[in-house]
Design a protein around this motif. Structure first.
Motif, PDB file in Angstrom:
ATOM      1  N   THR A   1     -10.497  -4.177  -7.567  1.00 48.26           N
ATOM      2  CA  THR A   1     -10.838  -4.122  -6.144  1.00 48.26           C
ATOM      3  C   THR A   1     -12.107  -4.910  -5.884  1.00 48.26           C
ATOM      4  O   THR A   1     -13.002  -4.925  -6.735  1.00 48.26           O
ATOM      5  CB  THR A   1     -11.066  -2.678  -5.629  1.00 48.26           C
ATOM      6  OG1 THR A   1     -11.486  -2.730  -4.253  1.00 48.26           O
ATOM      7  CG2 THR A   1     -12.117  -1.922  -6.442  1.00 48.26           C
ATOM      8  N   ILE A   2     -12.162  -5.543  -4.729  1.00 45.44           N
ATOM      9  CA  ILE A   2     -13.423  -6.236  -4.388  1.00 45.44           C
ATOM     10  C   ILE A   2     -14.524  -5.208  -4.114  1.00 45.44           C
ATOM     11  O   ILE A   2     -15.696  -5.507  -4.193  1.00 45.44           O
ATOM     12  CB  ILE A   2     -13.269  -7.163  -3.156  1.00 45.44           C
ATOM     13  CG1 ILE A   2     -12.949  -6.365  -1.890  1.00 45.44           C
ATOM     14  CG2 ILE A   2     -12.283  -8.285  -3.416  1.00 45.44           C
ATOM     15  CD1 ILE A   2     -13.109  -7.169  -0.608  1.00 45.44           C
ATOM     16  N   ASP A   3     -14.113  -3.950  -3.807  1.00 48.57           N
ATOM     17  CA  ASP A   3     -15.102  -2.936  -3.377  1.00 48.57           C
ATOM     18  C   ASP A   3     -15.984  -2.433  -4.525  1.00 48.57           C
ATOM     19  O   ASP A   3     -17.023  -1.838  -4.274  1.00 48.57           O
ATOM     20  CB  ASP A   3     -14.384  -1.719  -2.764  1.00 48.57           C
ATOM     21  CG  ASP A   3     -13.503  -2.110  -1.600  1.00 48.57           C
ATOM     22  OD1 ASP A   3     -12.547  -1.365  -1.285  1.00 48.57           O
ATOM     23  OD2 ASP A   3     -13.741  -3.180  -1.006  1.00 48.57           O
TER      24      ASP A   3
ATOM     25  N   GLU B   1     -19.183  -2.782   5.985  1.00 46.50           N
ATOM     26  CA  GLU B   1     -18.244  -2.387   7.060  1.00 46.50           C
ATOM     27  C   GLU B   1     -18.132  -0.873   7.225  1.00 46.50           C
ATOM     28  O   GLU B   1     -17.761  -0.375   8.281  1.00 46.50           O
ATOM     29  CB  GLU B   1     -16.855  -2.952   6.778  1.00 46.50           C
ATOM     30  CG  GLU B   1     -16.212  -2.378   5.519  1.00 46.50           C
ATOM     31  CD  GLU B   1     -14.785  -2.845   5.326  1.00 46.50           C
ATOM     32  OE1 GLU B   1     -14.156  -3.317   6.285  1.00 46.50           O
ATOM     33  OE2 GLU B   1     -14.275  -2.749   4.196  1.00 46.50           O
TER      34      GLU B   1
ATOM     35  N   MET C   1     -17.041  -6.676   3.578  1.00 48.63           N
ATOM     36  CA  MET C   1     -16.127  -5.597   3.236  1.00 48.63           C
ATOM     37  C   MET C   1     -16.756  -4.665   2.192  1.00 48.63           C
ATOM     38  O   MET C   1     -17.930  -4.810   1.846  1.00 48.63           O
ATOM     39  CB  MET C   1     -14.817  -6.191   2.695  1.00 48.63           C
ATOM     40  CG  MET C   1     -13.917  -6.725   3.769  1.00 48.63           C
ATOM     41  SD  MET C   1     -12.337  -7.239   3.079  1.00 48.63           S
ATOM     42  CE  MET C   1     -11.311  -7.199   4.537  1.00 48.63           C
ATOM     43  N   GLY C   2     -15.959  -3.685   1.744  1.00 51.05           N
ATOM     44  CA  GLY C   2     -16.451  -2.734   0.756  1.00 51.05           C
ATOM     45  C   GLY C   2     -15.952  -1.332   1.013  1.00 51.05           C
ATOM     46  O   GLY C   2     -16.173  -0.426   0.237  1.00 51.05           O
ATOM     47  N   HIS C   3     -15.206  -1.186   2.179  1.00 50.21           N
ATOM     48  CA  HIS C   3     -14.656   0.137   2.515  1.00 50.21           C
ATOM     49  C   HIS C   3     -15.812   1.145   2.608  1.00 50.21           C
ATOM     50  O   HIS C   3     -16.813   0.829   3.264  1.00 50.21           O
ATOM     51  CB  HIS C   3     -13.609   0.519   1.476  1.00 50.21           C
ATOM     52  CG  HIS C   3     -12.560   1.417   2.048  1.00 50.21           C
ATOM     53  ND1 HIS C   3     -11.723   2.189   1.284  1.00 50.21           N
ATOM     54  CD2 HIS C   3     -12.209   1.696   3.333  1.00 50.21           C
ATOM     55  CE1 HIS C   3     -10.934   2.898   2.045  1.00 50.21           C
ATOM     56  NE2 HIS C   3     -11.201   2.611   3.295  1.00 50.21           N
TER      57      HIS C   3
ATOM     58  N   ARG D   1     -11.342 -11.769   0.106  1.00 49.51           N
ATOM     59  CA  ARG D   1     -10.255 -11.353  -0.799  1.00 49.51           C
ATOM     60  C   ARG D   1      -9.403 -12.545  -1.233  1.00 49.51           C
ATOM     61  O   ARG D   1      -8.412 -12.394  -1.956  1.00 49.51           O
ATOM     62  CB  ARG D   1      -9.350 -10.347  -0.098  1.00 49.51           C
ATOM     63  CG  ARG D   1      -9.983  -9.061   0.335  1.00 49.51           C
ATOM     64  CD  ARG D   1      -9.218  -7.880  -0.227  1.00 49.51           C
ATOM     65  NE  ARG D   1      -7.823  -7.907   0.154  1.00 49.51           N
ATOM     66  CZ  ARG D   1      -7.280  -7.103   1.072  1.00 49.51           C
ATOM     67  NH1 ARG D   1      -8.043  -6.220   1.691  1.00 49.51           N
ATOM     68  NH2 ARG D   1      -5.996  -7.178   1.365  1.00 49.51           N
TER      69      ARG D   1
ATOM     70  N   TYR E   1     -11.201 -11.072   5.522  1.00 46.22           N
ATOM     71  CA  TYR E   1     -10.294 -11.287   4.383  1.00 46.22           C
ATOM     72  C   TYR E   1     -10.605 -12.525   3.563  1.00 46.22           C
ATOM     73  O   TYR E   1     -10.043 -12.695   2.484  1.00 46.22           O
ATOM     74  CB  TYR E   1      -8.844 -11.298   4.884  1.00 46.22           C
ATOM     75  CG  TYR E   1      -8.470  -9.953   5.442  1.00 46.22           C
ATOM     76  CD1 TYR E   1      -8.729  -9.652   6.776  1.00 46.22           C
ATOM     77  CD2 TYR E   1      -7.962  -8.968   4.621  1.00 46.22           C
ATOM     78  CE1 TYR E   1      -8.457  -8.399   7.272  1.00 46.22           C
ATOM     79  CE2 TYR E   1      -7.682  -7.706   5.119  1.00 46.22           C
ATOM     80  CZ  TYR E   1      -7.938  -7.422   6.438  1.00 46.22           C
ATOM     81  OH  TYR E   1      -7.684  -6.182   6.933  1.00 46.22           O
TER      82      TYR E   1
ATOM     83  N   ARG F   1       0.828  -1.202   0.000  1.00 56.58           N
ATOM     84  CA  ARG F   1       0.000   0.000   0.000  1.00 56.58           C
ATOM     85  C   ARG F   1       0.871   1.264   0.000  1.00 56.58           C
ATOM     86  O   ARG F   1       0.398   2.345   0.334  1.00 56.58           O
ATOM     87  CB  ARG F   1      -0.961  -0.003   1.193  1.00 56.58           C
ATOM     88  CG  ARG F   1      -2.101  -1.020   1.053  1.00 56.58           C
ATOM     89  CD  ARG F   1      -3.178  -0.803   2.099  1.00 56.58           C
ATOM     90  NE  ARG F   1      -4.271  -1.757   2.017  1.00 56.58           N
ATOM     91  CZ  ARG F   1      -5.303  -1.663   1.164  1.00 56.58           C
ATOM     92  NH1 ARG F   1      -5.315  -0.681   0.302  1.00 56.58           N
ATOM     93  NH2 ARG F   1      -6.269  -2.558   1.169  1.00 56.58           N
TER      94      ARG F   1
HETATM   95  O1  F6P Z   1     -10.054  -2.316  -0.645  1.00 59.95           O
HETATM   96  C1  F6P Z   1     -10.248  -3.661  -0.364  1.00 59.95           C
HETATM   97  C2  F6P Z   1     -10.385  -3.854   1.122  1.00 59.95           C
HETATM   98  O2  F6P Z   1     -10.545  -5.213   1.382  1.00 59.95           O
HETATM   99  C3  F6P Z   1     -11.551  -3.094   1.747  1.00 59.95           C
HETATM  100  O3  F6P Z   1     -12.800  -3.707   1.474  1.00 59.95           O
HETATM  101  C4  F6P Z   1     -11.140  -3.141   3.187  1.00 59.95           C
HETATM  102  O4  F6P Z   1     -11.764  -2.137   3.952  1.00 59.95           O
HETATM  103  C5  F6P Z   1      -9.626  -2.882   3.076  1.00 59.95           C
HETATM  104  O5  F6P Z   1      -9.235  -3.396   1.807  1.00 59.95           O
HETATM  105  C6  F6P Z   1      -8.796  -3.558   4.143  1.00 59.95           C
HETATM  106  O6  F6P Z   1      -7.475  -3.032   3.998  1.00 59.95           O
HETATM  107  P1  F6P Z   1      -6.167  -3.880   4.451  1.00 59.95           P
HETATM  108  O7  F6P Z   1      -6.018  -5.010   3.492  1.00 59.95           O
HETATM  109  O8  F6P Z   1      -5.051  -2.888   4.347  1.00 59.95           O
HETATM  110  O9  F6P Z   1      -6.450  -4.345   5.858  1.00 59.95           O
END
Ligand code: F6P
Length: 344
Positions: A136-138, A233, A180-182, A269, A266, A77
Motif C-alpha cells: 500500500t502507498i499508505d 487527506e 493520500m494516506g487514508h 498510485r 491518484y 476491492r
Molecule cells: O489505500 C490507498 C489509497 O490510495 C488511499 O491512500 C486512498 O484514500 C484510497 O486508496 C482511495 O481509494 P480508491 O482507490 O478506492 O478511490
C-alpha cells in the motif's frame, strides 16, 4: 503434496500501487526457477476466486513486469465476507474454497493492504494455505516497518511539492497540497519533510487552525515570500470538502493571504516503482515463495529492523500502523520550525 508440482495462486486486491508487479514477479520467478512450482494468476483480486477467473503465469508472462506500475492481474476491492447490496445469502467464501480446491491450489498469495490481509486471515482460519504480502502507498499495515508503494508515493509527492515552491514564490502565495494516506499521515510527514513543507498536518496530530494561521502570518510578517502547507487527506475537518480545499479556504478566510490548493490524488498510485520499492517488493515476493516451500502458511511477509520475516495473519487484521506523534521525524521537523498545527 506427492510428485505433483506445488501450485501457487497469486492475487492482488485493494488499491493498486507501484511495486505489485515486482512482487508478483518475485513470487512467480522464485516459485518456478528455485522451487519448480506451478503458478497461476487470479484476476481482479478475490472476485477472480469467486468467478474462477485465472491465467497461467509462466516465466514469459513474468518477464518485463518489474518496472511496470499497477498490477497485470487487475485488482478489486471486493470483500468476500461482506454480503453485497441486496444479497440475502453470502456464498462468496464457499465459492472461494470450492474454486481453491477445483483449481488444485496448494497455496494462495494475497498481495494487498489492511482489508486484504484481514480477508486472508479469515480464509486461513477456514483451512486454506494462505500467505499475505503487504502492499500500500499508505504504509499503514501493522507488523511491517515498510510496505512497497510508499517510497514511490513519497517520491511523487515530493516532486510535486518541489514544483509548488517555484510557483508559490512567483505569486507570493500559500500553497496547500493534499496527499493520500487514508487514516495515516506517513506520506504527508515524509513528503512534507523531504519537500520542505512549512506546515505539515497529519491525522495523528490534532491541529488548531488558529495556530496554523498564526504560523503563516508570522512568516508573512518576517517577509517570507511564500509558504507550503502539506496536508494528509485523513485529517479532521468540519466540511465535506477535501482536506486540501478545506484548509486552503480556512487560511484564506482567516489570514487574507492569497492561497491555492493542489489535490495530488491518484498520481501517487501511478507509474513505475522506485528502485527501493522494486527491491522491497522483490524481497517480499521471493520470501513468500520460500515460505510456501517450507509450508509456513497463515502468515504475512514483513520487514522488521531491515530483516525480511513473517508475522501471523491473525496479529495483523483489524489494526493500523499510524504515525506516533513522538516519531523521530516529527521531532526533527519541530527542531527546524515546521508547524504541525499543535503548538507555537
Ligand atoms: O489505500 C490507498 C489509497 O490510495 C488511499 O491512500 C486512498 O484514500 C484510497 O486508496 C482511495 O481509494 P480508491 O482507490 O478506492 O478511490
Amino acid at each position: 503434496m506427492g510428485s505433483k508440482k506445488i501450485k501457487i495462486g497469486i492475487l492482488s486486491a485493494g488499491g493498486d500501487c507501484p511495486g505489485i508487479n515486482a512482487a508478483i514477479r518475485g513470487v512467480g520467478k522464485t516459485a518456478i526457477v528455485e522451487y519448480g512450482m506451478e503458478v497461476i494468476g487470479i484476476i481482479n483480486g478475490f472476485s477472480g476466486l469467486v468467478q474462477k477467473d485465472t491465467i497461467k503465469l509462466n516465466e514469459q508472462m513474468l518477464s518485463g513486469i518489474l518496472t511496470l506500475g499497477g498490477t497485470i492481474l487487475g485488482t478489486s476491492r471486493l470483500k468476500p465476507y461482506k454480503a453485497g447490496d441486496g444479497e440475502d445469502v453470502n456464498d462468496k467464501p464457499d465459492l472461494i474454497k470450492k474454486h481453491y480446491e477445483e483449481l488444485g491450489l496448494d497455496a494462495l498469495m494475497c498481495i494487498g493492504g489492511n482489508g486484504t490481509q484481514t480477508t486472508a486471515a479469515m480464509l486461513a482460519k477456514e483451512g486454506l494455505n494462505v500467505i499475505g504480502v503487504p502492499k500500500t502507498i499508505d504504509n499503514d499495515i501493522w507488523g511491517t516497518d515498510l510496505t512497497f508503494g510508499f517510497d514511490t508515493a513519497v517520491h511523487i509527492a515530493t516532486e510535486a511539492i518541489d514544483r509548488l515552491h517555484t510557483t508559490a514564490y512567483s505569486h507570493k502565495r500559500v500553497m496547500v497540497i493534499e496527499v493520500m494516506g487514508h487514516h495515516a499521515g506517513w506520506i504527508a510527514l515524509h513528503s512534507g519533510i523531504a519537500g520542505g513543507g512549512d506546515v505539515i498536518l497529519i491525522p495523528e496530530i490534532p491541529y488548531d487552525l488558529n495556530l496554523v494561521n498564526e504560523c503563516l502570518m508570522e512568516r508573512s510578517r518576517k517577509k517570507k515570500p511564500y509558504s507550503i502547507v502539506v496536508v494528509g487527506e485523513g485529517i479532521e475537518k468540519a466540511s465535506k470538502k477535501s482536506a486540501g480545499a478545506y484548509i486552503a479556504k480556512q487560511i484564506r478566510k482567516a489570514t487574507g493571504l492569497e492561497t491555492r490548493e493542489t489535490i495530488l490524488g491518484y498520481i501517487q498510485r501511478g507509474g513505475s516503482p522506485t528502485a527501493t520499492d522494486r527491491i522491497l517488493a522483490t524481497r517480499f515476493g521471493a520470501y513468500a515463495a520460500k515460505m510456501v516451500n517450507e509450508r509456513r502458511f497463515g502468515s504475512m511477509v514483513a520487514l522488521r529492523n531491515g530483516i525480511i520475516t513473517s508475522i501471523p495473519l491473525d496479529e495483523v487484521g483489524g489494526k493500523l500502523r499510524l504515525v506516533d506523534p513522538t516519531n523521530g521525524l516529527v521531532e526533527k521537523g519541530r527542531y527546524l520550525g515546521v508547524c504541525f498545527g499543535d503548538c507555537r
